[in-house]
Scaffold this motif. Structure first.
Motif, PDB file in Angstrom:
ATOM      1  N   THR A 193      -5.556   8.089   3.102  1.00  0.00           N
ATOM      2  CA  THR A 193      -4.913   7.554   4.218  1.00  0.00           C
ATOM      3  C   THR A 193      -5.938   7.353   5.449  1.00  0.00           C
ATOM      4  OG1 THR A 193      -3.113   8.687   3.604  1.00  0.00           O
ATOM      5  CG2 THR A 193      -2.842   7.253   5.689  1.00  0.00           C
ATOM      6  N   THR A 212       5.145  10.269   6.370  1.00  0.00           N
ATOM      7  CA  THR A 212       5.218   9.092   5.730  1.00  0.00           C
ATOM      8  C   THR A 212       6.783   8.071   5.673  1.00  0.00           C
ATOM      9  OG1 THR A 212       3.986   9.810   3.999  1.00  0.00           O
ATOM     10  CG2 THR A 212       5.070   8.097   3.264  1.00  0.00           C
ATOM     11  N   LEU A 213       7.720   8.860   5.520  1.00  0.00           N
ATOM     12  CA  LEU A 213       9.098   8.350   5.402  1.00  0.00           C
ATOM     13  C   LEU A 213       9.218   7.534   7.253  1.00  0.00           C
ATOM     14  CD1 LEU A 213      11.579  10.819   4.037  1.00  0.00           C
ATOM     15  CD2 LEU A 213      10.531   8.849   2.873  1.00  0.00           C
ATOM     16  N   ARG A 238       9.613   0.927  -1.632  1.00  0.00           N
ATOM     17  CA  ARG A 238       8.109   0.573  -1.384  1.00  0.00           C
ATOM     18  C   ARG A 238       7.532   0.899  -2.591  1.00  0.00           C
ATOM     19  NH1 ARG A 238       4.996   0.619   4.094  1.00  0.00           N
ATOM     20  NH2 ARG A 238       2.938   1.094   3.485  1.00  0.00           N
ATOM     21  N   VAL A 239       7.776   2.427  -3.086  1.00  0.00           N
ATOM     22  CA  VAL A 239       6.895   2.924  -4.080  1.00  0.00           C
ATOM     23  C   VAL A 239       7.349   2.122  -5.425  1.00  0.00           C
ATOM     24  CG1 VAL A 239       6.895   4.752  -5.834  1.00  0.00           C
ATOM     25  CG2 VAL A 239       7.125   5.140  -3.221  1.00  0.00           C
ATOM     26  N   ASP A 278      -3.830   3.244  10.893  1.00  0.00           N
ATOM     27  CA  ASP A 278      -3.029   2.465   9.995  1.00  0.00           C
ATOM     28  C   ASP A 278      -3.237   1.115   9.945  1.00  0.00           C
ATOM     29  OD1 ASP A 278      -1.341   1.464   8.335  1.00  0.00           O
ATOM     30  OD2 ASP A 278       0.482   2.125   9.100  1.00  0.00           O
ATOM     31  N   ALA A 314       9.433  17.370  -7.209  1.00  0.00           N
ATOM     32  CA  ALA A 314       8.177  17.842  -7.319  1.00  0.00           C
ATOM     33  C   ALA A 314       7.699  18.844  -6.416  1.00  0.00           C
ATOM     34  CB  ALA A 314       7.232  16.707  -7.458  1.00  0.00           C
ATOM     35  N   ARG A 315       7.763  18.643  -5.431  1.00  0.00           N
ATOM     36  CA  ARG A 315       7.707  19.657  -4.323  1.00  0.00           C
ATOM     37  C   ARG A 315       8.354  19.762  -3.153  1.00  0.00           C
ATOM     38  NH1 ARG A 315       2.675  17.255  -1.365  1.00  0.00           N
ATOM     39  NH2 ARG A 315       1.609  15.917  -2.943  1.00  0.00           N
ATOM     40  N   PHE A 352       5.297  14.403   4.152  1.00  0.00           N
ATOM     41  CA  PHE A 352       6.026  13.649   3.762  1.00  0.00           C
ATOM     42  C   PHE A 352       7.010  12.853   4.735  1.00  0.00           C
ATOM     43  CE2 PHE A 352      10.305  13.172   1.105  1.00  0.00           C
ATOM     44  CZ  PHE A 352       9.799  11.773   0.397  1.00  0.00           C
ATOM     45  N   GLN A 390       7.786   0.723   9.782  1.00  0.00           N
ATOM     46  CA  GLN A 390       7.155  -0.795   9.257  1.00  0.00           C
ATOM     47  C   GLN A 390       7.958  -1.601   8.575  1.00  0.00           C
ATOM     48  OE1 GLN A 390       4.005   0.281   6.525  1.00  0.00           O
ATOM     49  NE2 GLN A 390       2.670   1.206   8.336  1.00  0.00           N
ATOM     50  N   GLU A 405       0.746  -1.309  -0.062  1.00  0.00           N
ATOM     51  CA  GLU A 405       0.061   0.216  -0.106  1.00  0.00           C
ATOM     52  C   GLU A 405       0.849   1.152  -0.120  1.00  0.00           C
ATOM     53  OE1 GLU A 405      -3.797   0.322   0.733  1.00  0.00           O
ATOM     54  OE2 GLU A 405      -2.984  -1.066  -0.917  1.00  0.00           O
ATOM     55  N   LEU A 406       0.443   2.162  -0.701  1.00  0.00           N
ATOM     56  CA  LEU A 406       0.987   3.463  -0.773  1.00  0.00           C
ATOM     57  C   LEU A 406       0.377   4.541   0.272  1.00  0.00           C
ATOM     58  CD1 LEU A 406       2.372   4.040  -4.193  1.00  0.00           C
ATOM     59  CD2 LEU A 406       3.578   3.382  -2.424  1.00  0.00           C
ATOM     60  N   GLU A 407      -0.682   4.160   0.655  1.00  0.00           N
ATOM     61  CA  GLU A 407      -1.456   4.887   1.859  1.00  0.00           C
ATOM     62  C   GLU A 407      -1.501   6.415   1.254  1.00  0.00           C
ATOM     63  OE1 GLU A 407       1.061   4.189   4.990  1.00  0.00           O
ATOM     64  OE2 GLU A 407       0.311   2.382   5.187  1.00  0.00           O
ATOM     65  N   ARG A 414       7.191   6.734   9.193  1.00  0.00           N
ATOM     66  CA  ARG A 414       6.005   5.512   9.400  1.00  0.00           C
ATOM     67  C   ARG A 414       6.580   4.284   8.372  1.00  0.00           C
ATOM     68  NH1 ARG A 414       1.777   7.930   7.822  1.00  0.00           N
ATOM     69  NH2 ARG A 414       1.508   6.962   5.877  1.00  0.00           N
ATOM     70  N   TRP A 415       7.032   4.604   7.338  1.00  0.00           N
ATOM     71  CA  TRP A 415       7.030   3.339   6.527  1.00  0.00           C
ATOM     72  C   TRP A 415       8.714   2.867   7.035  1.00  0.00           C
ATOM     73  CZ3 TRP A 415       6.224   4.982   0.487  1.00  0.00           C
ATOM     74  CH2 TRP A 415       4.902   5.121   0.416  1.00  0.00           C
ATOM     75  N   TYR A 469      11.714   4.123   1.170  1.00  0.00           N
ATOM     76  CA  TYR A 469      10.480   5.032   0.499  1.00  0.00           C
ATOM     77  C   TYR A 469      10.489   4.412  -0.918  1.00  0.00           C
ATOM     78  CZ  TYR A 469       8.113   8.723  -1.822  1.00  0.00           C
ATOM     79  OH  TYR A 469       7.161   9.237  -2.605  1.00  0.00           O
ATOM     80  N   GLY A 526       0.713   8.111   0.450  1.00  0.00           N
ATOM     81  CA  GLY A 526       1.914   8.930   0.675  1.00  0.00           C
ATOM     82  C   GLY A 526       3.069   9.140  -0.331  1.00  0.00           C
ATOM     83  N   GLU A 527       2.596   8.860  -1.676  1.00  0.00           N
ATOM     84  CA  GLU A 527       3.640   9.099  -2.650  1.00  0.00           C
ATOM     85  C   GLU A 527       3.930  10.428  -3.104  1.00  0.00           C
ATOM     86  OE1 GLU A 527       2.901   7.051  -6.212  1.00  0.00           O
ATOM     87  OE2 GLU A 527       4.878   7.768  -7.120  1.00  0.00           O
ATOM     88  N   VAL A 528       4.876  11.096  -2.867  1.00  0.00           N
ATOM     89  CA  VAL A 528       4.932  12.306  -2.881  1.00  0.00           C
ATOM     90  C   VAL A 528       6.038  12.858  -4.018  1.00  0.00           C
ATOM     91  CG1 VAL A 528       5.780  14.686  -1.751  1.00  0.00           C
ATOM     92  CG2 VAL A 528       4.494  13.130  -0.463  1.00  0.00           C
ATOM     93  N   VAL A 529       7.243  11.975  -4.009  1.00  0.00           N
ATOM     94  CA  VAL A 529       8.277  12.195  -4.880  1.00  0.00           C
ATOM     95  C   VAL A 529       8.546  10.683  -5.629  1.00  0.00           C
ATOM     96  CG1 VAL A 529       9.445  14.068  -3.679  1.00  0.00           C
ATOM     97  CG2 VAL A 529      10.212  11.517  -3.254  1.00  0.00           C
TER      98      VAL A 529
END
Ligand SMILES: Nc1ncnc2c1ncn2[C@@H]1O[C@H](COP(=O)(O)OP(=O)(O)OP(=O)(O)O)[C@@H](O)[C@H]1O
Ligand SMILES: Nc1ncnc2c1ncn2[C@@H]1O[C@H](COP(=O)(O)OP(=O)(O)OP(=O)(O)O)[C@@H](O)[C@H]1O
Ligand SMILES: [Mg+2]
Ligand SMILES: [Mg+2]
Lengths: 404, 349
Positions: free
Chosen positions: A394, B291-292, A337-338, A398, B281-282, B288, B298, A294-296, B294-295, A334, A298-301
């Motif tokens: 999201t 997310t980093l 996962r992406v 979680d 991108a931004r 972000f 995990q 899952e990307l939840e 949290r991932w 990151y 959260g994919e930004v870059v």
């Protein structure tokens, strides 16, 4: 244009017309987990369910209370009934191939004959150590449960797991193969002495029996003949029951759920099942893609950007500070996962395109394995809302977080 | 056997369904086929998992050249060409015909048996008999001298075997047959097959994933194989998750000891050093960073669970080898990378 129907698990389970749910798929994709999760969810939504599992993981069997192989359904405790939906129940059992086989023999034969069969070396080999028997017996057990459910009204929904066989629809072919076996000329040959003049079988017979005695020794031939003759009387009945189970699988009250993981091989195998089910006119409910990364949201870059940034931090040299090392590592996690999720989504899309209109649902990969009622309940919840569109926000909590 | 005649090694690769048996068997065959060596890679399940790996035509029912083995890396033998890898899909019907011809020596009887559906019976209805035939053929391929004109001999035979749930039955089918037959040529053949499968030239390798259920099945299979007196040699951990974050750092991430603000600061530095052609991108925001972290947590938890499984495997006291998880399906290039990993481990010896 492709249609994107979603597999509506709750509608399927709540429909009183749904009597049998069969979970199939290739090895290790989550058939047993899915079967148990669907059964639990149905029970907590008010249905009286029995789930037939095949080789469940030890810890899962323990939490269902079925670690003893005794071939009888056990009531599962600890259900959380959905209030206002009546009271459902859940019983679970684990297939015991040998005793299922023995039971068939005992129920079909006279006590004398049964004893003769149960002690025959070929029977023992067939019922304990020959591959393929599990498939025959899974279907036999399903038939038994169904008869019991109909006669006694004990259950109104049967959820069936399937064995991780070579091509996982072997259980569909098993009855057919058994019939072919019993009707085959080779069997008639073996039974020739029991059934009258051997010359009826043509001139090859003496050469063949001679050849076989040479190869096997005459006592083996005798054992085999006794076995086959005995089985023939018993399995006339078995064959009929297998045929009945087969048509039960085609009946409108049955729903096949094909489970796959988002990988090329598992989805190829799922495609094969869909085709087979179509050919056999077995009713398909849909496909569950299990263990999606899952990307939840959260994919930004992009993967490249993350890896570039990680490299930039790393190139700061050996004096790279702790924070730089943490960030570089996090960026690599990151990116990994992406990249994985992107590949999986691609596979799932390709599959969907190839099977336009087949309802689908997805379940995210949980961090730890699923081995208790809480875990099964969570899988059930995720399944029920697991629209494959996955543009989901999201979640507040979680769902992939392990419990501690 | 004279000391100067090296025995053909038989490598049996098993594991839970989908764990990577075919992948590991193929990589092992490549690894064993060093310069001047000839290796046979056999498949018995009729699934053509191997030809799919090599992106080639389906394997035939006779031995045929598949590819060349691994070329030596820097060090000894650099520049020498790799050896030969042959492949064979062992077909039970073909094996049965061969078997009958060997034991009956006469065509008519075989044809009579065929006419009565014996071949069909033996190969599809009675899986135990099928296993007898398949292992019999593998045994035959490992012989230092073989029947038949132009039959090749091999330095090693690698068998892509049935999954752990069935492998003990598969490998002991001949022992069962020897018990049923009690005497005669069939029994002698069955005994020879068992002597080879249980002998010192055979090595069984179990492919596993670092997941509870798969490891459990591996552990169970090891004790089952051992009590059937079959020579278990090693465990190959497949699809191991790469370590992307050093343990100590991972632990502080998981413990919540890393301040989001610090990560944000460092990140904006990183993204400003490498705006590059691909650009950012931004600017990384706190979402972000969240997310980093949290991932990262995990990932750390998954690695911890994997280490629990690793410990259970270490406790088996077998050689352990690891192959990394590769993103996407395994192609021939990846397969050679895996072969190189294996050639450096003890399993290829
Ligand atoms: N969504 C999920 N997230 C994490 N782990 C999962 C998930 N689904 C299943 N698992 C785990 O994967 C493992 C295999 O699942 P399961 O036993 O249900 O597969 P199976 O298809 O029945 O396998 P087999 O073919 O061997 O019978 C189990 O340990 C299970 O807990
Ligand atoms: N190290 C790896 N990294 C990534 N993918 C892998 C790896 N090893 C195997 N795979 C993939 O996993 C899938 C199963 O692998 P493989 O066919 O070798 O397993 P198997 O045990 O032979 O399966 P089966 O029981 O179906 O014969 C394939 O799609 C393969 O490409
Ligand atoms: Mg299962
Ligand atoms: Mg394979």
């Amino acid at each position: 244009m492709t249609s994107r129907p979603r597999l509506d698990v709750d509608a399927l389970l709540d429909d009183p017309q749904t009597k049998i749910v069969v979970c199939c798929g290739s090895g290790g994709v989550g058939k047993t987990t899915t079967a148990a999760a669907l059964a639990l969810r149905a029970a907590e939504r008010g249905r009286r369910v029995v789930v037939l599992t095949i080789d469940p993981a030890k810890r899962l069997a323990q939490s269902l209370g079925i670690e003893a192989l005794d071939n009888t359904p056990r009531t599962v405790r600890g259900l959380r009934q959905d209030p206002g939906r009546g009271s459902g129940s859940l019983a679970a059992t684990m297939l015991d191939m040998k005793s299922t086989f023995d039971e068939v023999v005992v129920s079909q034969a006279t006590p004398d004959k049964a004893r003769q069969i149960l002690g025959n070396p070929f029977y023992i080999a067939l019922s304990t150590s020959f591959a393929g028997t599990q498939e025959y017996m899974a279907m036999e057990k399903l038939g038994q449960l169904h008869t019991q459910a109909t006669a006694e009204g004990t259950y109104d929904l049967i959820v069936v797991d399937t064995p991780p066989s070579r091509s996982a629809l072997d259980f569909l072919d098993a009855p057919e193969r058994l019939s072919a076996f019993l009707d085959g000329r080779f069997i008639r040959l073996l039974m020739a002495p029991a059934r009258g003049p051997a010359r009826l079988l043509g001139s090859g017979i003496s050469m063949v029996t001679h050849a076989m005695s040479t190869i096997l020794g005459s006592h083996v031939l005798e054992d085999m003949q006794t076995f086959v003759a005995a089985l023939d009387t018993v399995f006339g009945g078995f064959r009929q029951r297998a045929a009945r189970t087969y048509s039960l699988l085609q009946a409108p009250g049955t729903a096949f759920v094909v489970v796959a993981t988002p990988e090329r091989d598992a989805l190829d195998e799922a495609s094969y099942f869909l085709n087979r089910l179509g050919e056999e006119q077995m009713p398909l409910a849909g496909v569950i893609v299990n263990r999606m990364t899952e990307l939840e949201g959260g994919e930004v870059v992009t993967v490249e950007q993350a890896l570039d940034a990680a490299a930039a931090l790393g190139s700061a040299g050996s004096q790279a500070d702790r924070s730089a090392r943490v960030c570089a590592g996090l960026l690599k996690v990151y990116a990994d996962r992406v990249a994985t999720a992107t590949t999986q989504l691609q596979y799932r899309e390709d599959f969907r395109t190839a099977h336009d209109g087949v309802p689908m649902a997805s379940v995210p990969a949980l961090i730890s394995d699923v081995h208790d009622l809480d875990g099964l309940r969570m899988v059930g919840e995720l399944l029920a809302k697991g629209s494959p569109k996955s543009g989901r926000k999201t979640p507040a909590k979680d769902p992939t977080k392990p419990k501690r | 056997m004279p000391a100067d005649q090296p025995s053909t090694r038989l490598h049996v690769v098993t594991g839970k369904g989908g764990a990577g048996k075919s992948t590991v068997a193929a990589a092992l065959a490549l690894a064993l086929a060093g310069p001047g060596k000839r290796v046979l890679l056999c498949e018995v399940e009729g699934r053509q998992g191997i030809s799919r790996l090599f992106a080639g035509a389906p394997l035939g029912v006779t031995e045929a050249a598949l590819t060349h083995g691994l070329t030596p890396g820097p060090g000894a033998g650099l520049g020498q060409p790799g050896g030969e890898v042959f492949a064979l899909h062992i077909d039970p019907e073909a094996a049965l015909r061969e078997y009958l011809a060997t034991y009956l020596h006469v065509g008519p009887a075989v044809r009579a048996l065929e006419a009565f559906g014996m071949v069909e019976f033996a190969t599809s209805i009675a899986p135990g008999l099928r296993d007898v035939l398949l292992t019999g053929k593998v045994y035959e391929a490992t012989k230092p001298t073989r029947r038949g004109k132009g039959a090749l001999t091999y330095d090693a035979v690698v068998l892509d075997a049935p999954p752990t749930g069935r492998v003990t039955r598969f490998l002991t089918a001949n022992a069962e047959l020897a018990g049923l037959a009690r005497m005669g040529p069939i029994k002698n053949q069955a005994d020879s097959v068992m002597a080879t499968l249980r002998g010192p030239q055979t090595a069984i390798h179990l492919v596993t994933l670092l997941e509870d259920m798969v490891v459990q099945e591996t552990v169970d299979a090891v004790s089952e194989l051992r009590s059937a007196e079959l020579p278990v040699r090693s465990v190959v951990i497949n699809r191991a998750r790469p370590q992307l974050l050093e343990d100590e750092l991972a632990n502080s991430v998981a413990a919540g000891a890393v301040r989001p603000q610090d990560v944000a600061t460092t990140l904006s530095r990183a993204f400003s050093i490498s705006p590059g052609s691909r650009g950012s991108a931004r600017p990384p925001d706190l979402g972000f960073v969240d997310t980093l972290l949290r991932w990262g947590t995990q990932h750390t938890e998954r690695r911890r669970l994997e280490n629990v499984e690793r410990d259970r495997l270490y406790a088996l006291g077998l050689d352990l080898t690891e192959l990394p998880a590769h993103p996407g399906p395994v192609d021939p290039t990846t397969l050679r990378d895996f072969a190189r990993d294996l050639s450096q481990s003890r399993i290829a010896r």
